[in-house]
Design a protein around this motif. Structure first.
Motif, PDB file in Angstrom:
ATOM      1  N   HIS A 147      -1.025   2.904   9.109  1.00 37.39           N
ATOM      2  CA  HIS A 147      -2.274   3.020   9.857  1.00 37.39           C
ATOM      3  C   HIS A 147      -3.290   1.938   9.480  1.00 37.39           C
ATOM      4  CE1 HIS A 147      -3.009   4.965   5.999  1.00 37.39           C
ATOM      5  NE2 HIS A 147      -4.305   4.827   6.214  1.00 37.39           N
ATOM      6  N   VAL A 148      -3.018   1.200   8.409  1.00 35.74           N
ATOM      7  CA  VAL A 148      -3.964   0.174   7.955  1.00 35.74           C
ATOM      8  C   VAL A 148      -3.875  -1.046   8.871  1.00 35.74           C
ATOM      9  CG1 VAL A 148      -4.609  -1.355   6.046  1.00 35.74           C
ATOM     10  CG2 VAL A 148      -3.761   0.962   5.573  1.00 35.74           C
ATOM     11  N   PRO A 149      -4.984  -1.498   9.437  1.00 38.42           N
ATOM     12  CA  PRO A 149      -4.943  -2.677  10.329  1.00 38.42           C
ATOM     13  C   PRO A 149      -4.584  -3.944   9.572  1.00 38.42           C
ATOM     14  CG  PRO A 149      -7.211  -2.050   9.854  1.00 38.42           C
ATOM     15  CD  PRO A 149      -6.353  -0.959   9.297  1.00 38.42           C
ATOM     16  N   LYS A 150      -4.001  -4.898  10.277  1.00 32.48           N
ATOM     17  CA  LYS A 150      -3.650  -6.162   9.640  1.00 32.48           C
ATOM     18  C   LYS A 150      -4.905  -6.965   9.322  1.00 32.48           C
ATOM     19  CE  LYS A 150       0.954  -6.645  11.671  1.00 32.48           C
ATOM     20  NZ  LYS A 150       1.863  -7.512  12.455  1.00 32.48           N
ATOM     21  N   LYS A 151      -4.767  -7.879   8.402  1.00 34.31           N
ATOM     22  CA  LYS A 151      -5.899  -8.715   8.004  1.00 34.31           C
ATOM     23  C   LYS A 151      -6.392  -9.563   9.177  1.00 34.31           C
ATOM     24  CE  LYS A 151      -7.114 -12.553   4.945  1.00 34.31           C
ATOM     25  NZ  LYS A 151      -7.441 -13.423   6.087  1.00 34.31           N
ATOM     26  N   LYS A 152      -7.701  -9.554   9.369  1.00 37.15           N
ATOM     27  CA  LYS A 152      -8.296 -10.373  10.414  1.00 37.15           C
ATOM     28  C   LYS A 152      -8.386 -11.824   9.944  1.00 37.15           C
ATOM     29  CE  LYS A 152     -11.063  -6.509  12.124  1.00 37.15           C
ATOM     30  NZ  LYS A 152     -12.435  -5.992  12.368  1.00 37.15           N
ATOM     31  N   SER A 153      -8.346 -12.747  10.873  1.00 39.00           N
ATOM     32  CA  SER A 153      -8.312 -14.173  10.522  1.00 39.00           C
ATOM     33  C   SER A 153      -9.535 -14.611   9.722  1.00 39.00           C
ATOM     34  CB  SER A 153      -8.196 -15.023  11.798  1.00 39.00           C
ATOM     35  OG  SER A 153      -9.283 -14.752  12.672  1.00 39.00           O
ATOM     36  N   GLN A 154     -10.689 -14.034  10.014  1.00 40.32           N
ATOM     37  CA  GLN A 154     -11.913 -14.424   9.322  1.00 40.32           C
ATOM     38  C   GLN A 154     -12.196 -13.576   8.079  1.00 40.32           C
ATOM     39  OE1 GLN A 154     -13.577 -17.162  10.273  1.00 40.32           O
ATOM     40  NE2 GLN A 154     -12.027 -17.389  11.888  1.00 40.32           N
ATOM     41  N   GLN A 155     -11.333 -12.614   7.842  1.00 39.42           N
ATOM     42  CA  GLN A 155     -11.546 -11.702   6.719  1.00 39.42           C
ATOM     43  C   GLN A 155     -11.071 -12.322   5.411  1.00 39.42           C
ATOM     44  OE1 GLN A 155      -9.338  -8.009   7.059  1.00 39.42           O
ATOM     45  NE2 GLN A 155     -10.979  -6.848   6.096  1.00 39.42           N
ATOM     46  N   LYS A 156     -11.873 -12.220   4.361  1.00 38.85           N
ATOM     47  CA  LYS A 156     -11.482 -12.736   3.058  1.00 38.85           C
ATOM     48  C   LYS A 156     -10.330 -11.894   2.501  1.00 38.85           C
ATOM     49  CE  LYS A 156     -16.034 -14.496   1.684  1.00 38.85           C
ATOM     50  NZ  LYS A 156     -17.135 -14.383   0.692  1.00 38.85           N
ATOM     51  N   VAL A 157      -9.467 -12.553   1.756  1.00 42.37           N
ATOM     52  CA  VAL A 157      -8.307 -11.860   1.194  1.00 42.37           C
ATOM     53  C   VAL A 157      -8.749 -10.720   0.288  1.00 42.37           C
ATOM     54  CG1 VAL A 157      -6.281 -12.095  -0.284  1.00 42.37           C
ATOM     55  CG2 VAL A 157      -6.845 -13.908   1.331  1.00 42.37           C
ATOM     56  N   ILE A 158      -9.760 -10.970  -0.523  1.00 44.04           N
ATOM     57  CA  ILE A 158     -10.197  -9.933  -1.462  1.00 44.04           C
ATOM     58  C   ILE A 158     -10.788  -8.742  -0.718  1.00 44.04           C
ATOM     59  CG2 ILE A 158     -12.530 -10.890  -1.832  1.00 44.04           C
ATOM     60  CD1 ILE A 158     -12.171 -10.056  -4.806  1.00 44.04           C
ATOM     61  N   GLU A 159     -11.451  -8.985   0.398  1.00 46.21           N
ATOM     62  CA  GLU A 159     -12.003  -7.894   1.195  1.00 46.21           C
ATOM     63  C   GLU A 159     -10.888  -7.055   1.807  1.00 46.21           C
ATOM     64  OE1 GLU A 159     -14.601  -9.701   3.995  1.00 46.21           O
ATOM     65  OE2 GLU A 159     -16.152 -10.182   2.526  1.00 46.21           O
ATOM     66  N   PHE A 160      -9.827  -7.732   2.226  1.00 49.52           N
ATOM     67  CA  PHE A 160      -8.677  -7.004   2.768  1.00 49.52           C
ATOM     68  C   PHE A 160      -8.014  -6.166   1.683  1.00 49.52           C
ATOM     69  CE2 PHE A 160      -4.114  -6.810   3.881  1.00 49.52           C
ATOM     70  CZ  PHE A 160      -4.221  -6.040   5.039  1.00 49.52           C
ATOM     71  N   CYS A 161      -7.948  -6.686   0.467  1.00 50.70           N
ATOM     72  CA  CYS A 161      -7.376  -5.929  -0.658  1.00 50.70           C
ATOM     73  C   CYS A 161      -8.153  -4.642  -0.879  1.00 50.70           C
ATOM     74  CB  CYS A 161      -7.397  -6.772  -1.931  1.00 50.70           C
ATOM     75  SG  CYS A 161      -6.217  -8.134  -1.959  1.00 50.70           S
ATOM     76  N   PHE A 162      -9.474  -4.725  -0.793  1.00 50.95           N
ATOM     77  CA  PHE A 162     -10.302  -3.537  -0.984  1.00 50.95           C
ATOM     78  C   PHE A 162     -10.144  -2.556   0.170  1.00 50.95           C
ATOM     79  CE2 PHE A 162     -13.295  -6.455  -3.527  1.00 50.95           C
ATOM     80  CZ  PHE A 162     -12.599  -6.197  -4.699  1.00 50.95           C
ATOM     81  N   LEU A 163      -9.947  -3.073   1.380  1.00 46.66           N
ATOM     82  CA  LEU A 163      -9.706  -2.208   2.538  1.00 46.66           C
ATOM     83  C   LEU A 163      -8.419  -1.420   2.360  1.00 46.66           C
ATOM     84  CD1 LEU A 163     -10.223  -1.286   5.500  1.00 46.66           C
ATOM     85  CD2 LEU A 163      -8.915  -3.301   6.217  1.00 46.66           C
ATOM     86  N   VAL A 164      -7.376  -2.098   1.944  1.00 49.30           N
ATOM     87  CA  VAL A 164      -6.084  -1.438   1.716  1.00 49.30           C
ATOM     88  C   VAL A 164      -6.218  -0.403   0.604  1.00 49.30           C
ATOM     89  CG1 VAL A 164      -3.693  -1.772   0.975  1.00 49.30           C
ATOM     90  CG2 VAL A 164      -4.760  -3.422   2.518  1.00 49.30           C
ATOM     91  N   LEU A 165      -6.896  -0.785  -0.474  1.00 46.25           N
ATOM     92  CA  LEU A 165      -7.068   0.125  -1.607  1.00 46.25           C
ATOM     93  C   LEU A 165      -7.777   1.415  -1.181  1.00 46.25           C
ATOM     94  CD1 LEU A 165      -7.053   0.833  -4.634  1.00 46.25           C
ATOM     95  CD2 LEU A 165      -9.177  -0.478  -4.850  1.00 46.25           C
ATOM     96  N   SER A 166      -8.857   1.282  -0.439  1.00 49.56           N
ATOM     97  CA  SER A 166      -9.613   2.453   0.002  1.00 49.56           C
ATOM     98  C   SER A 166      -8.746   3.385   0.844  1.00 49.56           C
ATOM     99  CB  SER A 166     -10.847   2.020   0.803  1.00 49.56           C
ATOM    100  OG  SER A 166     -11.768   1.342  -0.024  1.00 49.56           O
ATOM    101  N   ASN A 167      -7.889   2.810   1.678  1.00 52.58           N
ATOM    102  CA  ASN A 167      -6.986   3.621   2.499  1.00 52.58           C
ATOM    103  C   ASN A 167      -5.924   4.298   1.638  1.00 52.58           C
ATOM    104  OD1 ASN A 167      -7.215   3.398   5.689  1.00 52.58           O
ATOM    105  ND2 ASN A 167      -7.953   1.472   4.815  1.00 52.58           N
ATOM    106  N   MET A 168      -5.434   3.607   0.634  1.00 50.46           N
ATOM    107  CA  MET A 168      -4.411   4.168  -0.242  1.00 50.46           C
ATOM    108  C   MET A 168      -4.925   5.384  -1.003  1.00 50.46           C
ATOM    109  SD  MET A 168      -2.594   0.762  -1.815  1.00 50.46           S
ATOM    110  CE  MET A 168      -1.466   1.713  -2.834  1.00 50.46           C
ATOM    111  N   LEU A 169      -6.177   5.305  -1.451  1.00 48.76           N
ATOM    112  CA  LEU A 169      -6.737   6.385  -2.257  1.00 48.76           C
ATOM    113  C   LEU A 169      -6.961   7.667  -1.458  1.00 48.76           C
ATOM    114  CD1 LEU A 169      -9.372   4.320  -4.271  1.00 48.76           C
ATOM    115  CD2 LEU A 169      -7.133   5.100  -5.064  1.00 48.76           C
TER     116      LEU A 169
END
Length: 258
Positions: free
Chosen positions: A93-115
């Motif tokens: 259900h986690v959306p793919k990384k957006k082109s303008q999104q920073k890698v570290i921000e995407f890491c935090f997005l994934v982490l929040s969903n995992m928790l």
């Protein structure tokens, strides 16, 4: 390390951020039982035990670590899913990384969903920011269930063998479960409150049944029936050294890559 919190039986999954101007912005997710030693190895290079992906690209900064996993298998599963969110069946259900999104921000997005999904949402995890500047800048990017504390500060892994003084000082023939009033074996069945002054001694199963809610297989937290302290189930289990030691390690790829 001044003011660092000492954690025993440590299993953590961390996020590195590259501070080298040539590679700045790159991240790395890994697993460790000793964050201080692991960071040194990453910055020393693969010839000194660091990962080849981080070798010769340092310095690296360990900005965040998730700890409180019951064993290495649980932590390694979390690490793999965080590294591969679009392969993990739990994170489709986690959306793919957006082109303008920073890698570290995407890491935090994934982490929040995992928790917030099982099995991780039921674990007594701690989200610890190790770098205060990153905490100030990105803390709003990470959210977690109410029972998971989010804190900042250094941490030291240390193997300390604790004894349960409350149980061991009693005559085994007189130990009675505080919940069911049946006798128990202090060395095998007993669990006590995390509060040293509390007199709670009970069967592990009795306390688990008291803490369970709804269709939970394992409880998350509960209120001690003796001292009314709200405690996390994982903290009670960690106090009872050895409960996680008998968990069977997974061996099949299908079980590991979840």
């Amino acid at each position: 390390m001044e003011n660092a919190e000492v954690i025993e039986h440590f299993y953590g999954v961390y996020l590195l951020y590259c501070m080298n101007p040539k590679y700045k912005g790159r991240t790395y997710i890994g697993y460790t039982v000793d964050p201080c030693r692991r960071l040194k190895k990453h910055n020393a290079g693969k010839e000194h035990g660091g990962a080849w992906k981080t070798s010769n690209k340092g310095p690296w900064n360990m900005v965040l670590i998730i700890h409180g996993f019951p064993n290495n298998t649980s932590a390694l599963r979390f690490e793999w899913a965080w590294q591969h969110p679009h392969i993990s069946r739990r994170l489709k259900h986690v959306p793919k990384k957006k082109s303008q999104q920073k890698v570290i921000e995407f890491c935090f997005l994934v982490l929040s969903n995992m928790l917030k999904v099982g099995p991780w949402c039921r674990l007594p995890l701690t989200i610890r920011w190790l770098d205060y500047e990153f905490f100030e800048k990105y803390s709003s990017y990470v959210s977690a269930p109410m029972h998971m504390p989010i804190c900042h500060g250094k941490v030291i892994s240390k193997k300390i063998k604790k004894t349960n003084d409350t149980i061991e000082t009693l005559d085994e023939s007189s130990i009675i479960c505080s919940i069911c009033n049946a006798p128990l074996d202090a060395t095998k069945q007993a669990v006590s409150c995390i509060k040293p002054s509390c007199s709670l001694i009970s069967h592990l199963i009795c306390l688990a049944q008291l803490f369970r809610k709804g269709n939970m297989i394992l409880p998350i937290e509960g209120t001690c029936p003796i001292c009314n302290t709200n405690v996390l189930w994982g903290d009670l289990i960690r106090k009872k050294i050895g409960c996680y030691g008998n968990l069977q390690e997974v061996s099949s790829d299908e079980d590991y890559y979840t």
